[in-house]
Enzyme design. Structure first.
Site, PDB file in Angstrom:
ATOM      1  N   ARG A  32       0.803  -1.400   0.035  1.00 58.67           N
ATOM      2  CA  ARG A  32       0.238  -0.266  -0.041  1.00 58.67           C
ATOM      3  C   ARG A  32       0.871   1.261   0.046  1.00 58.67           C
ATOM      4  O   ARG A  32       0.489   2.322  -0.421  1.00 58.67           O
ATOM      5  CB  ARG A  32      -1.056  -0.075   1.092  1.00 58.67           C
ATOM      6  CG  ARG A  32      -2.005   1.221   1.212  1.00 58.67           C
ATOM      7  CD  ARG A  32      -2.880   0.978   2.427  1.00 58.67           C
ATOM      8  NE  ARG A  32      -4.128   1.844   2.180  1.00 58.67           N
ATOM      9  CZ  ARG A  32      -4.408   2.694   3.216  1.00 58.67           C
ATOM     10  NH1 ARG A  32      -3.555   2.722   4.223  1.00 58.67           N
ATOM     11  NH2 ARG A  32      -5.298   3.445   3.168  1.00 58.67           N
ATOM     12  N   ILE A  58      -7.247   7.664  -0.720  1.00 58.53           N
ATOM     13  CA  ILE A  58      -7.239   6.438  -0.789  1.00 58.53           C
ATOM     14  C   ILE A  58      -7.855   5.807   0.314  1.00 58.53           C
ATOM     15  O   ILE A  58      -7.612   6.071   1.434  1.00 58.53           O
ATOM     16  CB  ILE A  58      -5.464   5.563  -0.980  1.00 58.53           C
ATOM     17  CG1 ILE A  58      -5.543   4.140  -0.879  1.00 58.53           C
ATOM     18  CG2 ILE A  58      -5.063   6.194   0.356  1.00 58.53           C
ATOM     19  CD1 ILE A  58      -4.133   3.771  -0.831  1.00 58.53           C
ATOM     20  N   SER A  59      -8.794   4.772   0.087  1.00 62.26           N
ATOM     21  CA  SER A  59      -9.694   4.303   1.119  1.00 62.26           C
ATOM     22  C   SER A  59      -9.101   3.759   2.231  1.00 62.26           C
ATOM     23  O   SER A  59      -8.167   3.021   2.114  1.00 62.26           O
ATOM     24  CB  SER A  59     -10.789   3.276   0.273  1.00 62.26           C
ATOM     25  OG  SER A  59     -11.617   3.919  -0.526  1.00 62.26           O
ATOM     26  N   GLN A  60      -9.896   3.493   3.616  1.00 63.65           N
ATOM     27  CA  GLN A  60      -9.238   2.764   4.559  1.00 63.65           C
ATOM     28  C   GLN A  60      -8.981   1.347   3.998  1.00 63.65           C
ATOM     29  O   GLN A  60     -10.074   0.910   3.374  1.00 63.65           O
ATOM     30  CB  GLN A  60     -10.435   2.951   5.669  1.00 63.65           C
ATOM     31  CG  GLN A  60     -10.114   2.348   6.766  1.00 63.65           C
ATOM     32  CD  GLN A  60     -11.341   2.295   7.861  1.00 63.65           C
ATOM     33  OE1 GLN A  60     -12.033   3.034   7.809  1.00 63.65           O
ATOM     34  NE2 GLN A  60     -10.962   1.452   8.811  1.00 63.65           N
TER      35      GLN A  60
END
Ligand code: SAM
Length: 212
Positions: A32, A58-60
């Site tokens: 990530r 950026i999503s969790q």
């Protein structure tokens, strides 16, 4: 260091209810920190959304894992993502063996992510445009994942879903949404379930929020 941080994030996600082994494996495989701006990299393995520039995020990781698990896809399945953003969600799906198509409406984000995919040899097919109307040329899709919050379910996306496929989309107002999981039972028959309390940036487009 990144490797052990990633492993402990994956363990956390498992404890939070992510049980699909392929999803957990993908979150362990995909780095990530390569998808977040340098200044944010030390937070890459915290379970939080992070800014990626241009007012987007950026999503969790939990959200990425939960949405991916909810799609119930198999390798070789065709999946459409709306909201490419950093490319992390697309990279997770790609690493699970799906054929990934993804659309991003912000040109600079699209360009940046295309370059990253070229460098990382991620063969997801991405395009600049309004994803609320889907990508008819490659439809039907076994899964459609929308990573921005919509005021309603875009009819085009329901249409472009294969029978037996699932559409996962946050629906609500601009501050809070519930995650809808819509399974296409037959051409005009859908089964719907809903999980409350998610927060996404708005889905802006012809079948989403109007552009301001
Ligand atoms: N999936 C992304 C990731 O893994 O980093 C997170 C995406 S971010 C939460 C939502 C993205 O949706 C933003 O990049 C935004 O520009 C994009 N977006 C908003 N409306 C869109 C639309 N109509 N079509 C395509 N992308 C859209």
């Amino acid at each position: 260091m990144n490797e052990s941080e990633r492993l402990s994030l994956v363990e956390k996600l498992h404890q939070k209810g992510i049980t699909d082994k392929a999803v957990l494996q993908a979150l362990n495989n995909v780095e990530r920190h390569l998808f977040v701006p340098t200044a944010m990299q030390h937070h890459a393995y915290s379970d939080v959304a992070l800014p990626i520039g241009y007012g987007q995020t950026i999503s969790q990781p939990y959200t990425v894992a939960f949405m991916t698990q909810s799609l119930e896809l198999n390798p070789e399945d065709k999946v459409l993502e709306i909201g490419t953003g950093s490319g992390y969600q697309a990279a997770i799906l790609y690493s699970m063996g799906m054929k990934v198509y993804s659309i991003e409406r912000q040109f600079d984000i699209y360009l940046r992510t295309q370059k990253l995919f070229d460098k990382m040899e991620i063969r997801a097919i991405i395009r600049y445009g309004d994803g609320t109307i889907g990508w008819e040329e490659y439809s039907p899709f076994n899964g459609i994942i929308v990573t921005a919050g919509s005021p309603k379910i875009p009819p085009s996306l329901k249409k472009q879903l294969a029978v037996g496929g699932r559409l996962v989309i946050p629906v609500g107002d601009k501050n809070s949404q519930s995650l809808k999981i819509i399974k296409k039972i037959d051409e005009n028959e859908f089964e719907e379930s809903e999980i409350p309390q998610f927060t996404f940036v708005p889905l802006i487009g012809r079948e989403g929020w109007n552009q301001k």
